[in-house]
Design an enzyme around this catalytic site. Structure first.
Site, PDB file in Angstrom:
ATOM      1  N   ARG A  27      -1.971   4.563   5.314  1.00 18.90           N
ATOM      2  CA  ARG A  27      -1.861   5.557   4.625  1.00 18.90           C
ATOM      3  C   ARG A  27      -0.499   5.090   3.826  1.00 18.90           C
ATOM      4  O   ARG A  27      -0.149   6.075   2.698  1.00 18.90           O
ATOM      5  CB  ARG A  27      -1.397   6.912   5.136  1.00 18.90           C
ATOM      6  CG  ARG A  27      -2.646   7.365   6.133  1.00 18.90           C
ATOM      7  CD  ARG A  27      -2.015   8.742   6.651  1.00 18.90           C
ATOM      8  NE  ARG A  27      -1.975   9.578   5.854  1.00 18.90           N
ATOM      9  CZ  ARG A  27      -2.706  10.663   5.197  1.00 18.90           C
ATOM     10  NH1 ARG A  27      -3.883  10.853   5.975  1.00 18.90           N
ATOM     11  NH2 ARG A  27      -2.495  11.422   4.438  1.00 18.90           N
ATOM     12  N   ASN A  98       6.091  13.908   4.016  1.00 14.16           N
ATOM     13  CA  ASN A  98       4.976  13.419   2.902  1.00 14.16           C
ATOM     14  C   ASN A  98       4.937  14.374   1.910  1.00 14.16           C
ATOM     15  O   ASN A  98       4.571  15.492   1.945  1.00 14.16           O
ATOM     16  CB  ASN A  98       3.644  13.082   3.655  1.00 14.16           C
ATOM     17  CG  ASN A  98       2.287  12.592   2.974  1.00 14.16           C
ATOM     18  OD1 ASN A  98       2.796  12.055   1.851  1.00 14.16           O
ATOM     19  ND2 ASN A  98       1.041  13.185   3.241  1.00 14.16           N
ATOM     20  N   LYS A 488     -12.407  -3.817  -7.069  1.00 16.16           N
ATOM     21  CA  LYS A 488     -12.348  -4.314  -5.671  1.00 16.16           C
ATOM     22  C   LYS A 488     -11.413  -5.631  -5.737  1.00 16.16           C
ATOM     23  O   LYS A 488     -10.609  -5.707  -4.991  1.00 16.16           O
ATOM     24  CB  LYS A 488     -13.693  -4.642  -5.081  1.00 16.16           C
ATOM     25  CG  LYS A 488     -14.647  -3.298  -4.494  1.00 16.16           C
ATOM     26  CD  LYS A 488     -13.869  -2.840  -3.368  1.00 16.16           C
ATOM     27  CE  LYS A 488     -13.010  -1.796  -3.877  1.00 16.16           C
ATOM     28  NZ  LYS A 488     -13.480  -0.289  -4.012  1.00 16.16           N
ATOM     29  N   GLU A 491      -7.901  -4.773  -6.714  1.00 18.60           N
ATOM     30  CA  GLU A 491      -7.081  -4.314  -5.535  1.00 18.60           C
ATOM     31  C   GLU A 491      -6.449  -5.157  -4.542  1.00 18.60           C
ATOM     32  O   GLU A 491      -5.487  -5.006  -4.255  1.00 18.60           O
ATOM     33  CB  GLU A 491      -8.077  -2.984  -4.943  1.00 18.60           C
ATOM     34  CG  GLU A 491      -8.123  -1.761  -5.471  1.00 18.60           C
ATOM     35  CD  GLU A 491      -9.006  -0.889  -4.880  1.00 18.60           C
ATOM     36  OE1 GLU A 491      -8.674   0.209  -4.503  1.00 18.60           O
ATOM     37  OE2 GLU A 491     -10.123  -1.202  -4.551  1.00 18.60           O
TER      38      GLU A 491
HETATM   39  C1  G6P Z   1      -6.931   5.493  -3.540  1.00 11.26           C
HETATM   40  C2  G6P Z   1      -7.535   4.445  -2.637  1.00 11.26           C
HETATM   41  C3  G6P Z   1      -9.123   4.215  -3.360  1.00 11.26           C
HETATM   42  C4  G6P Z   1     -10.020   5.555  -3.510  1.00 11.26           C
HETATM   43  C5  G6P Z   1      -9.035   6.668  -4.413  1.00 11.26           C
HETATM   44  C6  G6P Z   1      -9.745   7.941  -4.614  1.00 11.26           C
HETATM   45  O1  G6P Z   1      -6.466   4.845  -4.785  1.00 11.26           O
HETATM   46  O2  G6P Z   1      -7.024   3.377  -2.570  1.00 11.26           O
HETATM   47  O3  G6P Z   1      -9.853   3.208  -2.391  1.00 11.26           O
HETATM   48  O4  G6P Z   1     -10.928   5.559  -4.366  1.00 11.26           O
HETATM   49  O5  G6P Z   1      -7.760   6.681  -3.763  1.00 11.26           O
HETATM   50  O6  G6P Z   1      -9.756   8.449  -3.064  1.00 11.26           O
HETATM   51  P1  G6P Z   1     -10.519   9.686  -2.664  1.00 11.26           P
HETATM   52  O7  G6P Z   1     -10.153   9.764  -1.051  1.00 11.26           O
HETATM   53  O8  G6P Z   1     -10.272  10.718  -3.275  1.00 11.26           O
HETATM   54  O9  G6P Z   1     -12.095   9.158  -2.463  1.00 11.26           O
END
Ligand code: G6P
Length: 611
Positions: A27, A98, A488, A491
């Site tokens: 997280r 958070n 991908k 990232e």
């Molecule tokens: C973040 C993650 C991504 C994900 C996006 C949306 O950026 O790193 O991998 O696609 O959030 O997240 P969600 O949980 O809403 O699909």
């Protein structure tokens, strides 16, 4: 975004907290910290990941109550001072948080004038001092001080608070940022999601927005911010511990890529009647009539979920002939969209906690629209905000770069599109039956794709690991796959990559192509096949290096491209699910060869709970 863990009971808190932080590290991972309370506070915090924190703690104190935090920085850079927990000026409270306190600057200024000083740049330190000020001035209980502070603090928060004068008590409060309480025998485990909890207990209570929980050994009470008592609603988790462990793989991401035959199967389980040729989605039954009558479907999501939404647009428009728009949730929520009462919203989120997606859903609900969700995490915020929906049941996704969530979301969208096609009579029964037969074969084809492309992608990774740019091209159903492949790579390997509709290349990106530019082209045998061959020729004419994802047995592209990655042939509507797999593997192996931290890429977080 930011992981929170707390323990109160009869056991040593430290090992529970440090292990909990390891489970939550996906997280946020720029700094971490722990506070223990045993007469006095003992605070440990450190820039870096949980292991850095653990190594810095020589002999942790003994305590049966404590809180821990893993941070994704919002206010102030990642360093020891800005790491949580934060102590209040008089040392009465320790807090982890958070979320974002939006009016923190204003609150800070006021606290300054009353003599408060601050050690960090964080909004969290402002919040803990605000609580202390209210507590001291009003001679209130910690719970009342938190309630009043929540009225003054704008923004989002999930907090755990320890009070020196109430040494057996954790106060937990939630506004938008998720919190869940695990119930043991005379002990409680509190966290931002269930990952640190499942090894201790299966019984959990999810806090609702504006809830404040007072948690002591043998005693849990929950009230709303208006002081109304809530009866805790205890739910049973069905998750197994091995679902959140690496199971012999080097990284969660690789494990999750290889889990896709199963996760896709799990998304379809119990939802297909092959003999009679129909789809059943229990979560949509009550609202199906309204969906079939919709003027249009607006799909909302962020990141990879938005890419799945783009595939959904192609699917629903082609199969069910319903107009679809796909929007970034973050844009939709701020752009004053024109909405009609018979519009239907479909929000897609793996985590169910993405702040922009939740805010967009709230906006749609205020306009009284029917809001549906596609979500992976049971019990998260999205399913609780929507009228109806479909769980993907892909199992926990821990690698920050989403993989199996994408293919399960697309699978769920195929099911929805076929269901709507059947109800709206836009496809003949025989055609639906044929699609269902292909769906049934899908997990086997995904397995075959993994086997066929695993070693080839490793070889390509070796060849292209030092590239500085990549272009990804696709048409039709494979255009969103090109976007996802590029995402991908960006990232996890930090190589710049762009995804484009192949035909758009000539309107700009073609200027970038030279002998150093790898171009990944998804060129499966579908209705755009001949067109995409022309695009490959355009790349080759400029000496670009073409890596083509093709259907098994392709002979034309084999002679044109520099490299090919063969995948099994399936129907167009299912091709994105197969075509994305070699792109996930390619990104993974390149990132590994570049020495990147694949599961915890820099600056990213798994669930983005702030705007
Ligand atoms: C973040 C993650 C991504 C994900 C996006 C949306 O950026 O790193 O991998 O696609 O959030 O997240 P969600 O949980 O809403 O699909």
């Amino acid at each position: 975004m930011c992981g929170i863990v707390g323990y109160v009971g009869y056991r040593e808190a430290y090992p529970i907290l440090i292990n909990g932080l390891k489970r939550l590290e996906y997280r946020g991972y720029d700094s971490a910290g722990i506070a223990l309370l045993n007469g006095n506070f003992e605070i440990y915090k450190k820039k870096g990941n949980v292991r850095d924190l653990e190594e810095s703690i020589q002999r942790p104190g003994s305590a049966t109550i404590g809180i821990g935090h893993t941070r994704w920085a919002t206010h102030g850079p990642p360093n020891d001072q800005n790491a949580h927990p934060h102590l209040s000026n008089a040392g009465l409270f320790a807090i982890i948080h958070n979320g974002i306190i939006e009016n923190y600057a204003e609150l800070k200024k006021r606290l300054f004038t009353r003599g408060y000083t601050f050690q960090s740049d964080t909004d969290t330190e402002v919040l803990v001092n605000l609580i202390e000020e209210i507590y001291q001035v009003g001679s209130l209980s910690p719970e009342e001080a938190v309630r009043l502070a929540m009225m003054k603090a704008q923004g989002t928060l999930g907090i755990l608070l320890l009070t020196k004068e109430y040494p057996q008590q954790i106060i937990a409060a939630r506004r938008s940022s998720p919190l869940v309480i695990g119930i043991g025998e005379g002990e409680y485990f509190i966290a931002s999601d269930v990952m640190p909890i499942i090894e201790h207990t299966r019984n959990v209570v999810y806090l609702n927005d504006e809830d404040i929980a007072i948690i002591q050994p043998n005693e849990l009470s929950i009230k709303t911010s208006k002081n109304a008592i809530q009866i805790p609603f205890i739910q049973q988790l069905s998750l197994e511990l091995d679902a959140i462990e690496k199971g012999g793989y080097e990284h969660f991401m690789l494990k999750e890529i290889f889990e896709q035959p199963k996760s896709i199967q799990d998304t379809m389980r119990g939802r297909i009647n092959a003999q009679e040729g129909y789809i059943k989605l229990g979560g949509l039954t009550d609202v199906l009539e309204r969906i079939t009558q919709a003027r249009r479907i607006i799909i909302l999501g962020c990141g990879t979920s938005w890419h799945a939404g783009l595939v959904g647009e192609y699917l629903i428009e082609e199969l069910a002939r319903l107009p679809v728009e796909v929007e970034y949730a973050s844009e939709f929520r701020y752009r004053n969209p024109v909405l009609f009462e018979d519009d239907v919203i479909l929000a897609i989120s793996q985590s169910g906690e993405t702040a922009d997606t939740l805010a967009a859903v709230q906006l749609a609900r205020q306009s009284n629209l029917l809001v549906l969700g596609i979500c992976n995490v049971v019990g998260s915020s999205l399913p609780r905000l929507t009228n109806a929906g479909v769980y993907t049941h892909a199992g926990p996704e821990i690698g920050v770069a989403s993989t199996k969530a994408f293919t399960s979301q697309v699978t769920a969208l195929v099911l929805i599109a076929l269901l709507l096609a059947e109800k709206r009579n836009t496809l003949p029964c025989e055609k639906i039956k044929a699609h269902i037969q292909s769906l049934i074969r899908l997990p086997e084809l995904v397995e075959q794709t993994l086997q066929q492309t695993n070693s080839n992608t490793q070889e390509l990774a070796e060849l292209y690991k030092n590239a500085t740019n990549f272009l990804y091209l696709g048409r039709g159903y494979n255009f969103p796959v090109a976007l996802e492949g590029a995402l991908k790579l960006k990232e996890i390997s930090y190589i710049h990559a762009e995804g484009y509709p192949a035909a758009e290349m000539k309107h700009g990106p073609i200027a970038l192509i030279d002998e150093n530019m790898p171009v990944v082209v998804i060129a499966t045998r579908d209705k755009s096949y001949e067109k995409i061959i022309s695009n490959i020729q355009e790349v080759k004419a400029r000496k670009g290096k073409v890596i083509a994802v093709v259907s098994n047995g392709d002979s034309k592209i084999r002679n044109l491209a520099d490299h090919i990655l063969e995948i099994p042939l399936t129907e167009d509507i299912l091709t994105p699910i197969l075509a994305v797999i070699p792109l996930q593997l390619l990104a993974y192996y390149i990132a590994v060869l570049r020495g990147c931290n694949v599961d915890q890429p820099r600056n990213l977080a798994k669930s983005v709970t702030v705007e």
